[in-house]
Scaffold this motif. Structure first.
Motif, PDB file in Angstrom:
ATOM      1  N   ALA A  12       0.092  -7.704   1.107  1.00 50.43           N
ATOM      2  CA  ALA A  12       0.958  -8.163  -0.021  1.00 50.43           C
ATOM      3  C   ALA A  12       0.928  -7.160  -1.125  1.00 50.43           C
ATOM      4  O   ALA A  12       2.249  -6.549  -1.683  1.00 50.43           O
ATOM      5  N   VAL A  13      -0.103  -6.614  -1.547  1.00 45.24           N
ATOM      6  CA  VAL A  13      -0.267  -5.608  -2.513  1.00 45.24           C
ATOM      7  C   VAL A  13       0.230  -4.341  -2.089  1.00 45.24           C
ATOM      8  O   VAL A  13       0.811  -3.672  -2.762  1.00 45.24           O
ATOM      9  N   ALA A  14      -0.010  -4.132  -0.775  1.00 43.13           N
ATOM     10  CA  ALA A  14       0.480  -2.835  -0.145  1.00 43.13           C
ATOM     11  C   ALA A  14       2.113  -2.976  -0.201  1.00 43.13           C
ATOM     12  O   ALA A  14       2.580  -1.627  -0.264  1.00 43.13           O
ATOM     13  N   LEU A  15       2.562  -3.941   0.360  1.00 37.71           N
ATOM     14  CA  LEU A  15       4.066  -4.212   0.313  1.00 37.71           C
ATOM     15  C   LEU A  15       4.616  -3.793  -1.192  1.00 37.71           C
ATOM     16  O   LEU A  15       5.758  -2.990  -1.476  1.00 37.71           O
ATOM     17  N   LEU A  16       4.127  -4.478  -2.282  1.00 35.05           N
ATOM     18  CA  LEU A  16       4.382  -4.036  -3.657  1.00 35.05           C
ATOM     19  C   LEU A  16       4.252  -2.998  -3.767  1.00 35.05           C
ATOM     20  O   LEU A  16       5.099  -2.129  -4.538  1.00 35.05           O
ATOM     21  N   ALA A  17       3.235  -2.115  -3.505  1.00 37.48           N
ATOM     22  CA  ALA A  17       3.055  -0.688  -3.628  1.00 37.48           C
ATOM     23  C   ALA A  17       4.214   0.420  -3.147  1.00 37.48           C
ATOM     24  O   ALA A  17       4.516   1.136  -3.696  1.00 37.48           O
ATOM     25  N   VAL A  18       4.320  -0.208  -1.876  1.00 36.24           N
ATOM     26  CA  VAL A  18       5.286   0.640  -1.223  1.00 36.24           C
ATOM     27  C   VAL A  18       6.640   0.644  -1.872  1.00 36.24           C
ATOM     28  O   VAL A  18       7.388   1.619  -1.958  1.00 36.24           O
ATOM     29  N   ARG A  19       7.013  -0.631  -2.238  1.00 38.05           N
ATOM     30  CA  ARG A  19       8.429  -0.957  -2.991  1.00 38.05           C
ATOM     31  C   ARG A  19       8.222  -0.156  -3.997  1.00 38.05           C
ATOM     32  O   ARG A  19       9.496   0.476  -4.466  1.00 38.05           O
ATOM     33  N   LEU A  20       7.332  -0.110  -4.886  1.00 30.95           N
ATOM     34  CA  LEU A  20       7.187   0.429  -6.048  1.00 30.95           C
ATOM     35  C   LEU A  20       7.212   1.957  -5.996  1.00 30.95           C
ATOM     36  O   LEU A  20       8.018   2.854  -6.761  1.00 30.95           O
ATOM     37  N   MET A  21       6.637   2.625  -5.030  1.00 31.32           N
ATOM     38  CA  MET A  21       6.898   3.796  -4.788  1.00 31.32           C
ATOM     39  C   MET A  21       7.927   4.575  -4.443  1.00 31.32           C
ATOM     40  O   MET A  21       8.302   5.533  -4.646  1.00 31.32           O
ATOM     41  N   LYS A  22       8.860   3.567  -3.559  1.00 32.91           N
ATOM     42  CA  LYS A  22      10.032   3.942  -3.235  1.00 32.91           C
ATOM     43  C   LYS A  22      10.946   4.277  -4.360  1.00 32.91           C
ATOM     44  O   LYS A  22      11.857   4.895  -4.272  1.00 32.91           O
ATOM     45  N   LYS A  23      10.676   3.653  -5.490  1.00 33.56           N
ATOM     46  CA  LYS A  23      11.694   3.810  -6.664  1.00 33.56           C
ATOM     47  C   LYS A  23      11.156   4.926  -7.535  1.00 33.56           C
ATOM     48  O   LYS A  23      11.948   5.692  -8.056  1.00 33.56           O
ATOM     49  N   ILE A  24       9.958   5.261  -7.391  1.00 34.14           N
ATOM     50  CA  ILE A  24       9.209   6.474  -8.144  1.00 34.14           C
ATOM     51  C   ILE A  24       9.568   7.590  -7.503  1.00 34.14           C
ATOM     52  O   ILE A  24      10.075   8.802  -8.109  1.00 34.14           O
ATOM     53  N   ALA A  25       9.360   7.718  -6.117  1.00 31.95           N
ATOM     54  CA  ALA A  25       9.555   8.823  -5.304  1.00 31.95           C
ATOM     55  C   ALA A  25      10.124   8.791  -4.056  1.00 31.95           C
ATOM     56  O   ALA A  25       9.369   8.446  -2.934  1.00 31.95           O
ATOM     57  N   PRO A  26      11.556   8.405  -4.022  1.00 34.11           N
ATOM     58  CA  PRO A  26      12.132   8.039  -2.861  1.00 34.11           C
ATOM     59  C   PRO A  26      12.109   9.055  -1.698  1.00 34.11           C
ATOM     60  O   PRO A  26      12.217   8.611  -0.401  1.00 34.11           O
ATOM     61  N   GLU A  27      11.607  10.334  -2.155  1.00 35.38           N
ATOM     62  CA  GLU A  27      11.584  11.396  -0.892  1.00 35.38           C
ATOM     63  C   GLU A  27      10.454  11.228  -0.313  1.00 35.38           C
ATOM     64  O   GLU A  27      10.274  12.066   0.852  1.00 35.38           O
ATOM     65  N   ASP A  28       9.511  10.502  -0.650  1.00 36.96           N
ATOM     66  CA  ASP A  28       7.976  10.418  -0.071  1.00 36.96           C
ATOM     67  C   ASP A  28       8.088   9.662   1.005  1.00 36.96           C
ATOM     68  O   ASP A  28       8.198   8.354   1.033  1.00 36.96           O
ATOM     69  N   LYS A  29       7.981  10.232   2.311  1.00 36.35           N
ATOM     70  CA  LYS A  29       7.975   9.379   3.662  1.00 36.35           C
ATOM     71  C   LYS A  29       6.583   8.970   4.053  1.00 36.35           C
ATOM     72  O   LYS A  29       6.488   8.382   5.078  1.00 36.35           O
ATOM     73  N   VAL A  30       5.514   9.621   3.605  1.00 36.18           N
ATOM     74  CA  VAL A  30       4.120   9.757   3.970  1.00 36.18           C
ATOM     75  C   VAL A  30       3.522   8.348   3.550  1.00 36.18           C
ATOM     76  O   VAL A  30       2.764   7.787   4.067  1.00 36.18           O
ATOM     77  N   TYR A  31       3.896   8.021   2.003  1.00 33.32           N
ATOM     78  CA  TYR A  31       3.013   7.006   1.469  1.00 33.32           C
ATOM     79  C   TYR A  31       3.077   5.541   2.253  1.00 33.32           C
ATOM     80  O   TYR A  31       2.302   5.035   2.379  1.00 33.32           O
TER      81      TYR A  31
END
Length: 50
Positions: A12-31
């Motif tokens: 769940a924490v990882a899912l939230l982190a990925v969703r947050l990271m998509k908003k911060i850096a949408p071009e990052d595909k590796v995260y």
């Protein structure tokens, strides 16, 4: 039961982190791949040590 809760909580924490990271850096595909890899390793550690 605790193992399942630990793994689910980490996922769940990882899912939230990925969703947050998509908003911060949408071009990052590796995260998301790294986050999934870390959750997988965490699950292995929890399963085999507990």
């Amino acid at each position: 039961m605790l193992n399942v809760l630990l793994i689910a909580g980490m996922a769940a924490v990882a899912l939230l982190a990925v969703r947050l990271m998509k908003k911060i850096a949408p071009e990052d595909k590796v995260y998301p791949v790294w986050a999934l890899f870390i959750v997988f390793l965490f699950a292995l550690v929890v399963v085999f040590t507990g």
